[in-house]
Design a protein around this motif. Structure first.
Motif, PDB file in Angstrom:
ATOM      1  N   LEU A  46       0.826  -1.213   0.000  1.00 50.18           N
ATOM      2  CA  LEU A  46       0.000   0.000   0.000  1.00 50.18           C
ATOM      3  C   LEU A  46       0.859   1.261   0.000  1.00 50.18           C
ATOM      4  O   LEU A  46       0.543   2.236  -0.681  1.00 50.18           O
ATOM      5  N   ALA A  47       1.971   1.238   0.747  1.00 51.49           N
ATOM      6  CA  ALA A  47       2.867   2.397   0.772  1.00 51.49           C
ATOM      7  C   ALA A  47       3.500   2.614  -0.605  1.00 51.49           C
ATOM      8  O   ALA A  47       3.632   3.749  -1.056  1.00 51.49           O
ATOM      9  N   ALA A  48       3.871   1.531  -1.268  1.00 52.24           N
ATOM     10  CA  ALA A  48       4.469   1.642  -2.603  1.00 52.24           C
ATOM     11  C   ALA A  48       3.479   2.209  -3.616  1.00 52.24           C
ATOM     12  O   ALA A  48       3.885   2.867  -4.578  1.00 52.24           O
ATOM     13  N   LYS A  49       2.187   1.960  -3.392  1.00 55.81           N
ATOM     14  CA  LYS A  49       1.150   2.503  -4.269  1.00 55.81           C
ATOM     15  C   LYS A  49       0.838   3.955  -3.964  1.00 55.81           C
ATOM     16  O   LYS A  49       0.016   4.576  -4.630  1.00 55.81           O
ATOM     17  N   GLY A  50       1.479   4.505  -2.921  1.00 49.05           N
ATOM     18  CA  GLY A  50       1.288   5.901  -2.581  1.00 49.05           C
ATOM     19  C   GLY A  50       0.074   6.180  -1.712  1.00 49.05           C
ATOM     20  O   GLY A  50      -0.392   7.315  -1.643  1.00 49.05           O
ATOM     21  N   LYS A  51      -0.452   5.164  -1.053  1.00 48.35           N
ATOM     22  CA  LYS A  51      -1.617   5.350  -0.182  1.00 48.35           C
ATOM     23  C   LYS A  51      -1.217   6.149   1.054  1.00 48.35           C
ATOM     24  O   LYS A  51      -0.082   6.089   1.516  1.00 48.35           O
ATOM     25  N   LEU A  91      -1.470   7.458   5.141  1.00 46.16           N
ATOM     26  CA  LEU A  91      -1.398   6.790   6.434  1.00 46.16           C
ATOM     27  C   LEU A  91      -2.763   6.331   6.931  1.00 46.16           C
ATOM     28  O   LEU A  91      -2.924   5.181   7.353  1.00 46.16           O
ATOM     29  N   LYS A  92      -3.762   7.197   6.854  1.00 46.86           N
ATOM     30  CA  LYS A  92      -5.104   6.840   7.324  1.00 46.86           C
ATOM     31  C   LYS A  92      -5.664   5.658   6.534  1.00 46.86           C
ATOM     32  O   LYS A  92      -6.252   4.743   7.099  1.00 46.86           O
ATOM     33  N   GLU A  93      -5.488   5.686   5.239  1.00 47.65           N
ATOM     34  CA  GLU A  93      -6.004   4.629   4.379  1.00 47.65           C
ATOM     35  C   GLU A  93      -5.298   3.292   4.662  1.00 47.65           C
ATOM     36  O   GLU A  93      -5.938   2.244   4.733  1.00 47.65           O
ATOM     37  N   ILE A  94      -3.983   3.336   4.848  1.00 46.40           N
ATOM     38  CA  ILE A  94      -3.222   2.121   5.147  1.00 46.40           C
ATOM     39  C   ILE A  94      -3.646   1.561   6.501  1.00 46.40           C
ATOM     40  O   ILE A  94      -3.895   0.359   6.632  1.00 46.40           O
ATOM     41  N   ALA A  95      -3.726   2.420   7.518  1.00 44.33           N
ATOM     42  CA  ALA A  95      -4.104   1.968   8.856  1.00 44.33           C
ATOM     43  C   ALA A  95      -5.473   1.310   8.853  1.00 44.33           C
ATOM     44  O   ALA A  95      -5.671   0.257   9.466  1.00 44.33           O
ATOM     45  N   LYS A  96      -6.410   1.909   8.141  1.00 39.88           N
ATOM     46  CA  LYS A  96      -7.761   1.351   8.073  1.00 39.88           C
ATOM     47  C   LYS A  96      -7.760   0.004   7.354  1.00 39.88           C
ATOM     48  O   LYS A  96      -8.418  -0.939   7.787  1.00 39.88           O
ATOM     49  N   ALA A  97      -7.006  -0.122   6.270  1.00 43.73           N
ATOM     50  CA  ALA A  97      -6.969  -1.362   5.501  1.00 43.73           C
ATOM     51  C   ALA A  97      -6.361  -2.511   6.311  1.00 43.73           C
ATOM     52  O   ALA A  97      -6.785  -3.652   6.210  1.00 43.73           O
ATOM     53  N   ILE A  98      -5.368  -2.190   7.140  1.00 45.28           N
ATOM     54  CA  ILE A  98      -4.689  -3.210   7.924  1.00 45.28           C
ATOM     55  C   ILE A  98      -5.417  -3.484   9.246  1.00 45.28           C
ATOM     56  O   ILE A  98      -5.269  -4.542   9.824  1.00 45.28           O
ATOM     57  N   GLY A  99      -6.202  -2.509   9.686  1.00 49.01           N
ATOM     58  CA  GLY A  99      -6.932  -2.678  10.941  1.00 49.01           C
ATOM     59  C   GLY A  99      -6.126  -2.283  12.154  1.00 49.01           C
ATOM     60  O   GLY A  99      -6.274  -2.853  13.226  1.00 49.01           O
ATOM     61  N   ARG A 100      -5.231  -1.334  11.969  1.00 53.79           N
ATOM     62  CA  ARG A 100      -4.393  -0.843  13.064  1.00 53.79           C
ATOM     63  C   ARG A 100      -4.527   0.667  13.178  1.00 53.79           C
ATOM     64  O   ARG A 100      -4.992   1.323  12.266  1.00 53.79           O
ATOM     65  N   SER A 101      -4.079   1.189  14.294  1.00 54.27           N
ATOM     66  CA  SER A 101      -4.130   2.634  14.489  1.00 54.27           C
ATOM     67  C   SER A 101      -3.076   3.301  13.603  1.00 54.27           C
ATOM     68  O   SER A 101      -2.124   2.664  13.158  1.00 54.27           O
ATOM     69  N   GLU A 102      -3.250   4.589  13.373  1.00 56.06           N
ATOM     70  CA  GLU A 102      -2.253   5.343  12.623  1.00 56.06           C
ATOM     71  C   GLU A 102      -0.930   5.345  13.369  1.00 56.06           C
ATOM     72  O   GLU A 102       0.125   5.285  12.763  1.00 56.06           O
TER      73      GLU A 102
END
Length: 45
Positions: free
Chosen positions: A24-29, A31-42
């Motif tokens: 997700l980071a490589a795709k340029g997503k 922090l909020k979007e990555i945290a939500k997708a993984i199910g973890r806090s920012e």
């Protein structure tokens, strides 16, 4: 505003979660979007 509750608070990262984070980071997503997708806090992310 109420704080969100995270089930995974202070839990170790699993290999698949770390892989998903890198993808997700490589795709340029963001922090909020990555945290939500993984199910973890920012903060954890």
């Amino acid at each position: 505003m109420a704080k969100e509750f995270f089930e995974r608070h202070k839990q170790p990262w699993k290999a698949d979660e770390a892989g998903q984070l890198r993808i997700l980071a490589a795709k340029g997503k963001g922090l909020k979007e990555i945290a939500k997708a993984i199910g973890r806090s920012e903060e954890s992310t």
